[in-house]
Design an enzyme around this catalytic site. Structure first.
Site, short mmCIF file in Angstrom:
data_model
loop_
_atom_site.label_atom_id
_atom_site.label_comp_id
_atom_site.label_asym_id
_atom_site.label_seq_id
_atom_site.Cartn_x
_atom_site.Cartn_y
_atom_site.Cartn_z
CG HIS A 8 40.10 -51.84 67.66
ND1 HIS A 8 39.19 -51.78 66.78
CD2 HIS A 8 41.59 -51.27 67.60
CE1 HIS A 8 39.95 -51.00 66.08
NE2 HIS A 8 41.14 -50.42 66.85
CG ASP A 32 33.25 -54.18 66.14
OD1 ASP A 32 33.00 -53.46 67.01
OD2 ASP A 32 34.32 -54.56 65.68
#
Length: 336
Positions: free
Chosen positions: A127, A157
């Site tokens: 992640h 991200d």
């Protein structure tokens, strides 16, 4: 506001976080974005509902050869394909770059992953926090106890992933327009996050980066830091240039007390920071806003996500909007 990507068709196959955000950006700029979902899936679910704005939904079972054939037919008139699967998944679905560009040589194929399409970690899970940790981007962002602090998922991200994907896709579209041939954009968050550390490494190369928390842009400088106010709110100071620093010191009423120190004397920074912290703690955030707003001291309030709709500058620009009972950021950049 103009929509420069009007007429551009985008197909988004799947993925979370950076893929949907990239698709949202393209839709905000006028592209016709279609998001492929499994039959029966809700069209928009929290936490991604805002990221799905401006997009059509197409139900496709990617395990059904008939549905896949229909999707492949649609690709003949598609400009951009985005997929956020692990490496090899799209190929197993017969929707990898080679198969797709046989159908449409001008198509730009965007792949957004954490680790990229190659390398020893490519097939492992991760992640945002993992990608920025390994890239060297997380280490410099430390709290008062010295432990690295994850910057939500903005840096990895969206900063290192979505923004680089969109940049690569638009460059690919320009290439396709000029040559008739598309390309594959391998947007790895670990690469993008690493690329964002360019200035940090420039500081290091010039001998201007030392231990964490002692540098110009990591909270070490007393004139580039965040301070608690009397009502437990926060003010952000970014007075790097000497003329702005002078205005900040004047606004704080510390001209005499800080006058004994040189602004860029690193050895004096801890003492200067203590003096400034004490002064900020003497007034409420509202009081400091009254002192600094509208001037060039580069001192601003820290606004919470709950209060962004009430900030006069953000309100004047419609930076945030209220939609269906929730707050969401408006499109950016703007085309005038």
């Amino acid at each position: 506001m103009s929509s420069p990507l009007t007429g551009l068709s985008v197909l988004f196959l799947g993925g979370i976080g950076p893929g949907p955000f990239a698709a949202m950006m393209l839709a905000d700029m006028g592209a016709q974005v279609t998001r492929v979902v499994r039959p029966g899936n809700p069209p928009a679910v929290v936490p991604h509902s805002i990221l799905y704005r401006g997009q059509e939904v197409l139900e496709v079972d990617l395990k059904d050869p008939v549905d896949v054939d229909k999707l492949r037919q649609r690709l003949t008139t598609t400009d951009i394909l985005i997929e956020g699967f692990r490496p090899g998944v799209a190929e197993r679905l017969a929707l990898g770059p080679e198969e797709v560009q046989e159908i449409n040589p001008a198509l730009v194929y965007g792949r957004i992953t954490g680790w990229g399409q190659s390398g020893p970690l490519a097939h492992t899970a991760g992640h945002d926090i993992n990608y920025i940790a390994v890239s060297g981007a997380l280490h410099p962002i430390a709290g008062s106890d010295g432990a690295p602090v994850p910057p939500v998922n903005f840096l990895g991200d969206f900063g290192g992933g979505s923004m680089y994907l969109v940049t690569g896709l638009l460059a690919g579209v320009l290439q396709a327009k000029n040559t008739g041939r598309g390309c594959v954009v391998d947007a790895a968050i670990v690469d993008g996050a690493a690329n964002l550390t360019a200035m940090l490494h420039a500081f290091r190369a010039e001998g201007q980066w030392q231990d964490r928390g002692t540098n110009l842009l990591d909270g070490g400088a007393p004139f580039y830091s965040v301070y608690r106010t009397a009502d437990d709110q926060w003010m952000a100071a970014g007075a790097i240039e000497p003329q702005f620093y002078e205005l900040m010191v004047e606004g704080l009423g510390l001209t005499e007390e800080l006058g004994q120190y040189e602004q860029n004397d690193r050895s004096a920074w801890p003492a200067m920071k203590e003096i400034i912290a004490r002064r900020f703690a003497e007034k409420t955030q509202a009081e400091w806003i009254d002192i600094f707003r509208g001037g060039d001291a580069c001192v601003t309030e820290v606004v919470s996500p709950e209060d962004v709709l009430e900030h006069p500058h953000l309100t004047a620009r419609n930076t945030y909007v209220s939609a269906e009972g929730h707050t969401e950021p408006g499109p950016a950049p703007r085309f005038l």
